[in-house]
Design an enzyme around this catalytic site. Structure first.
Site, PDB file in Angstrom:
ATOM      1  N   GLU A   1      37.038  61.945  64.240  1.00  0.00           N
ATOM      2  CA  GLU A   1      37.510  63.334  64.407  1.00  0.00           C
ATOM      3  C   GLU A   1      37.894  63.458  65.870  1.00  0.00           C
ATOM      4  O   GLU A   1      37.019  63.470  66.742  1.00  0.00           O
ATOM      5  CB  GLU A   1      36.395  64.324  64.057  1.00  0.00           C
ATOM      6  CG  GLU A   1      35.893  64.255  62.637  1.00  0.00           C
ATOM      7  CD  GLU A   1      36.898  64.748  61.599  1.00  0.00           C
ATOM      8  OE1 GLU A   1      37.999  65.196  61.990  1.00  0.00           O
ATOM      9  OE2 GLU A   1      36.594  64.666  60.403  1.00  0.00           O
TER      10      GLU A   1
ATOM     11  N   THR B   1      38.835  57.618  73.293  1.00  0.00           N
ATOM     12  CA  THR B   1      37.553  56.970  72.962  1.00  0.00           C
ATOM     13  C   THR B   1      37.547  56.559  71.490  1.00  0.00           C
ATOM     14  O   THR B   1      37.021  55.501  71.145  1.00  0.00           O
ATOM     15  CB  THR B   1      36.367  57.910  73.268  1.00  0.00           C
ATOM     16  OG1 THR B   1      36.510  58.434  74.568  1.00  0.00           O
ATOM     17  CG2 THR B   1      35.044  57.177  73.170  1.00  0.00           C
ATOM     18  N   GLY B   2      38.135  57.381  70.639  1.00  0.00           N
ATOM     19  CA  GLY B   2      38.185  57.064  69.205  1.00  0.00           C
ATOM     20  C   GLY B   2      38.827  55.710  68.949  1.00  0.00           C
ATOM     21  O   GLY B   2      38.372  54.938  68.098  1.00  0.00           O
TER      22      GLY B   2
ATOM     23  N   CYS C   1      38.466  71.419  69.667  1.00  0.00           N
ATOM     24  CA  CYS C   1      39.516  70.513  69.194  1.00  0.00           C
ATOM     25  C   CYS C   1      40.605  71.280  68.461  1.00  0.00           C
ATOM     26  O   CYS C   1      41.779  70.970  68.586  1.00  0.00           O
ATOM     27  CB  CYS C   1      38.909  69.429  68.312  1.00  0.00           C
ATOM     28  SG  CYS C   1      37.880  70.068  66.994  1.00  0.00           S
TER      29      CYS C   1
ATOM     30  N   GLY D   1      35.227  63.054  69.102  1.00  0.00           N
ATOM     31  CA  GLY D   1      35.469  63.012  70.540  1.00  0.00           C
ATOM     32  C   GLY D   1      36.947  62.861  70.807  1.00  0.00           C
ATOM     33  O   GLY D   1      37.780  63.225  69.969  1.00  0.00           O
TER      34      GLY D   1
HETATM   35  P1  NAD Z   1      34.511  61.657  74.509  1.00  0.00           P
HETATM   36  O1  NAD Z   1      35.407  60.835  73.660  1.00  0.00           O
HETATM   37  O2  NAD Z   1      34.511  61.433  75.962  1.00  0.00           O
HETATM   38  O3  NAD Z   1      32.977  61.479  74.068  1.00  0.00           O
HETATM   39  C1  NAD Z   1      32.523  61.734  72.768  1.00  0.00           C
HETATM   40  C2  NAD Z   1      31.259  60.965  72.490  1.00  0.00           C
HETATM   41  O4  NAD Z   1      31.553  59.566  72.520  1.00  0.00           O
HETATM   42  C3  NAD Z   1      30.141  61.155  73.516  1.00  0.00           C
HETATM   43  O5  NAD Z   1      28.907  61.169  72.821  1.00  0.00           O
HETATM   44  C4  NAD Z   1      30.247  59.908  74.389  1.00  0.00           C
HETATM   45  O6  NAD Z   1      29.034  59.562  75.012  1.00  0.00           O
HETATM   46  C5  NAD Z   1      30.647  58.863  73.368  1.00  0.00           C
HETATM   47  N1  NAD Z   1      31.370  57.702  73.911  1.00  0.00           N
HETATM   48  C6  NAD Z   1      32.059  57.617  75.066  1.00  0.00           C
HETATM   49  N2  NAD Z   1      32.609  56.372  75.179  1.00  0.00           N
HETATM   50  C7  NAD Z   1      32.252  55.682  74.070  1.00  0.00           C
HETATM   51  C8  NAD Z   1      32.533  54.369  73.577  1.00  0.00           C
HETATM   52  N3  NAD Z   1      33.291  53.500  74.265  1.00  0.00           N
HETATM   53  N4  NAD Z   1      32.014  53.998  72.398  1.00  0.00           N
HETATM   54  C9  NAD Z   1      31.263  54.858  71.670  1.00  0.00           C
HETATM   55  N5  NAD Z   1      30.969  56.129  72.068  1.00  0.00           N
HETATM   56  C10 NAD Z   1      31.459  56.529  73.256  1.00  0.00           C
HETATM   57  O7  NAD Z   1      34.859  63.172  74.120  1.00  0.00           O
HETATM   58  P2  NAD Z   1      34.317  64.500  74.792  1.00  0.00           P
HETATM   59  O8  NAD Z   1      34.990  64.621  76.133  1.00  0.00           O
HETATM   60  O9  NAD Z   1      32.832  64.540  74.694  1.00  0.00           O
HETATM   61  O10 NAD Z   1      34.894  65.612  73.793  1.00  0.00           O
HETATM   62  C11 NAD Z   1      36.132  66.209  73.952  1.00  0.00           C
HETATM   63  C12 NAD Z   1      37.157  65.624  72.989  1.00  0.00           C
HETATM   64  O11 NAD Z   1      36.651  65.650  71.668  1.00  0.00           O
HETATM   65  C13 NAD Z   1      38.450  66.423  72.934  1.00  0.00           C
HETATM   66  O12 NAD Z   1      39.556  65.555  72.913  1.00  0.00           O
HETATM   67  C14 NAD Z   1      38.364  67.173  71.610  1.00  0.00           C
HETATM   68  O13 NAD Z   1      39.602  67.552  71.072  1.00  0.00           O
HETATM   69  C15 NAD Z   1      37.625  66.201  70.771  1.00  0.00           C
HETATM   70  N6  NAD Z   1      36.946  66.866  69.670  1.00  0.00           N
HETATM   71  C16 NAD Z   1      37.372  66.637  68.396  1.00  0.00           C
HETATM   72  C17 NAD Z   1      36.785  67.287  67.333  1.00  0.00           C
HETATM   73  C18 NAD Z   1      37.238  67.063  65.928  1.00  0.00           C
HETATM   74  O14 NAD Z   1      36.480  67.372  65.025  1.00  0.00           O
HETATM   75  N7  NAD Z   1      38.415  66.534  65.681  1.00  0.00           N
HETATM   76  C19 NAD Z   1      35.726  68.168  67.572  1.00  0.00           C
HETATM   77  C20 NAD Z   1      35.296  68.373  68.877  1.00  0.00           C
HETATM   78  C21 NAD Z   1      35.912  67.700  69.916  1.00  0.00           C
END
Ligand code: NAD
Length: 488
Positions: free
Chosen positions: A256, A238-239, A290, A234
């Site tokens: 990731e 959030t990470g 991503c 994500g």
């Molecule tokens: P996000 O961080 O908003 O959400 C990702 C996941 O995390 C969702 O399932 C969400 O419900 C969950 N989440 C949200 N808050 C949380 C918390 N506090 N604790 C635990 N889980 C939580 O990301 P998004 O908007 O769904 O995705 C887009 C982002 O993801 C972009 O920045 C993109 O670059 C990145 N991404 C990275 C990769 C990679 O492999 N590096 C792949 C795809 C997307």
């Protein structure tokens, strides 16, 4: 599929009309429900459960018990079960793909490709040799490092590739002998829940569970003392929260995260062939990838011609509902993200930056009432502008002019992100020299975005922590245990 609702291999056919959580082998609904919106039509998709904290606790307890038994199953059998699961997913390709287009918005052709990737990511990871490592074998002793299951893993998946990214986590978690709880994004819960349901035919109850919930579910899982590992894909923001929460119980964590991939275009490229490829790679999945190309550095000597060829290519991409034949770009997946992308566009106009193409929202009369944005190229903005430094995660990207190698390497690396980078040239020596200078986890020459499930995938800097896939990915779901066996 047979006519009585069972698949030819005997298990009950999945329907894609009702959606439940899977807890300990059973489909479980909840009183409170939610739904997402088809981002092309803004029509509601079916209801999905909102799991309660009590049910999460139950699921974790089932996972702990199931994981202990699953870890005792020989690795070959665990691999074989993953392959059977992959075959079943392949047999539902059309259903999953059509649900994916409805929930995520991507064109059906790409949704089908995502199901294929899911199958490939399951099968290829199931074929990776996973041996013990003999570190020393002498007359006195044998020293062996083996890799043991952690216990319960959680897969947290974003909304851009709900099937492929889930499969990328399911395979290594299970092959390594863990139980897995899959948490899809609330924006795209449907295919994830069906993967959980389908898995019940191939794994004992509690080994794979899938939970749909609201925004509280992620934090509940990352804080839960019964969970041993979180694999999160994500955003970087959030990470960081995930890592902070996992630190309280020292959970293993793989992150990731976001990217801001540069592509360096050298002066000797074939402009007509390369420019459309670059535009496609920047705009695939409407820029919501991503490792999409997000900054394009074009050598000054070919800048104008290359940009003109890209603009021509971009104008030819059809935008619209993913079910329409010939569409290359679907909508932005959700309203929140749509507003973010709109914010970027407004700022570009406010700052009077030059747009080589695009800059508007597609309107109802053009393509439908969904979250559509016209692909937009920003012509040579300042290096410190937001479009150069941040990830819009939409179909907008900057092109920038470069003159010397040292300068372009410095500018390409001048970011907190480090997920991918590419170099485009016919001179392989130049390619190799520049590629090795890129501070990124994935570096390509004359291509971008090509990934494979048996190679480690991870980001440098704030694009991630650790790596998934390949042998390294498998080991990330394990504890290392070294045995020192003295012979006398
Ligand atoms: P996000 O961080 O908003 O959400 C990702 C996941 O995390 C969702 O399932 C969400 O419900 C969950 N989440 C949200 N808050 C949380 C918390 N506090 N604790 C635990 N889980 C939580 O990301 P998004 O908007 O769904 O995705 C887009 C982002 O993801 C972009 O920045 C993109 O670059 C990145 N991404 C990275 C990769 C990679 O492999 N590096 C792949 C795809 C997307």
């Amino acid at each position: 599929m047979t006519t009585n609702g069972t698949k030819s291999n005997g298990h009950t056919a999945l329907d894609f009309k009702s959606f439940s959580n899977t807890i300990n082998g059973k489909l479980v609904g909840t009183k409170k429900t939610q739904h997402n919106i088809n981002p092309s039509t803004l029509e509601a998709n079916p209801e999905v459960p909102i799991v309660s904290e009590e049910e999460v606790n139950e699921a974790v307890n089932y996972a702990i018990a199931a994981g202990e038994k699953w870890a005792e199953v020989p690795v070959k059998e665990r691999q074989a079960a993953v392959v059977k699961f992959a075959d079943a997913l392949a047999s539902y390709k059309d259903d999953f793909a059509s649900m994916l287009t409805k929930e995520q918005g991507k064109p059906l052709m790409f949704a089908k490709m995502e199901v294929d990737s899911g199958v490939q990511w399951l099968k290829t990871q199931a074929a990776i040799e996973f041996p013990e490592e003999t570190v020393e074998e002498s007359d006195e002793r044998v020293v062996v490092t083996r890799y043991t299951a952690l216990g319960v893993a959680v897969a947290i998946v974003p909304w851009n590739f709900p099937i492929q990214l889930a499969c990328g986590k399911i395979a290594p978690a299970l092959i390594a002998g863990n139980a897995l709880i899959l948490k899809p994004s609330p924006f795209t819960p449907y295919c994830g829940l069906k993967l959980g349901e389908l898995a019940q035919h191939f794994f004992p109850p509690g080994v794979v569970q899938a939970l749909s919930g609201d925004d509280s579910l992620g934090p509940i899982l990352t804080a839960h003392p019964g969970i041993d590992k979180v694999s999160f894909t994500g955003s970087t923001a959030t990470g960081k929260r995930v890592m902070e929460s996992c630190s309280k119980t020292l959970k293993r964590v793989t992150l990731e995260l976001g990217g801001k991939d540069p592509a360096i275009i050298c002066s000797d490229v074939d402009i007509k062939a390369t420019a459309p490829k670059i535009a496609q790679l920047a705009l695939l999945n409407s820029g919501q990838i991503c490792i999409a190309i997000k900054r394009i550095y074009i050598h000054a000597s070919i800048y104008d011609e290359f940009l003109a060829a890209m603009v021509e290519a971009v104008k030819s991409f059809a935008i619209g509902d993913g079910f329409k034949e010939g569409v290359y770009m679907g909508p932005i997946q959700n309203k929140m993200q749509f507003e973010r992308v709109k914010g970027f566009l407004e700022e570009l106009k406010e700052k009077k930056l030059d747009l080589a193409v695009g800059g508007d929202m597609k309107t109802v009369s053009d393509v439908g009432k969904g979250y559509f944005v016209t692909p937009t190229i920003v012509n040579n903005p300042p290096d410190d502008s937001r479009i150069v430094t941040e990830e819009p995660f939409g179909p907008i990207f900057p092109v920038l002019k470069w003159e010397t190698e040292d300068e372009v390497v410095r500018r390409a690396n001048d970011t907190l992100m480090g997920l991918g980078a590419s170099v485009w040239t016919q001179n392989l020596e130049t390619a190799s020299r520049l590629a090795k200078k890129m501070k990124a986890g994935n570096v390509w020459v004359n291509t971008h975005l090509e990934l494979q499930p048996n190679a480690a995938f991870g980001g440098h800097k704030q694009s991630g922590l650790g790596a998934e896939w390949g042998l390294q990915g498998l080991k990330s779901y394990c504890n290392a245990q070294t045995l020192y066996l003295r012979k006398k």
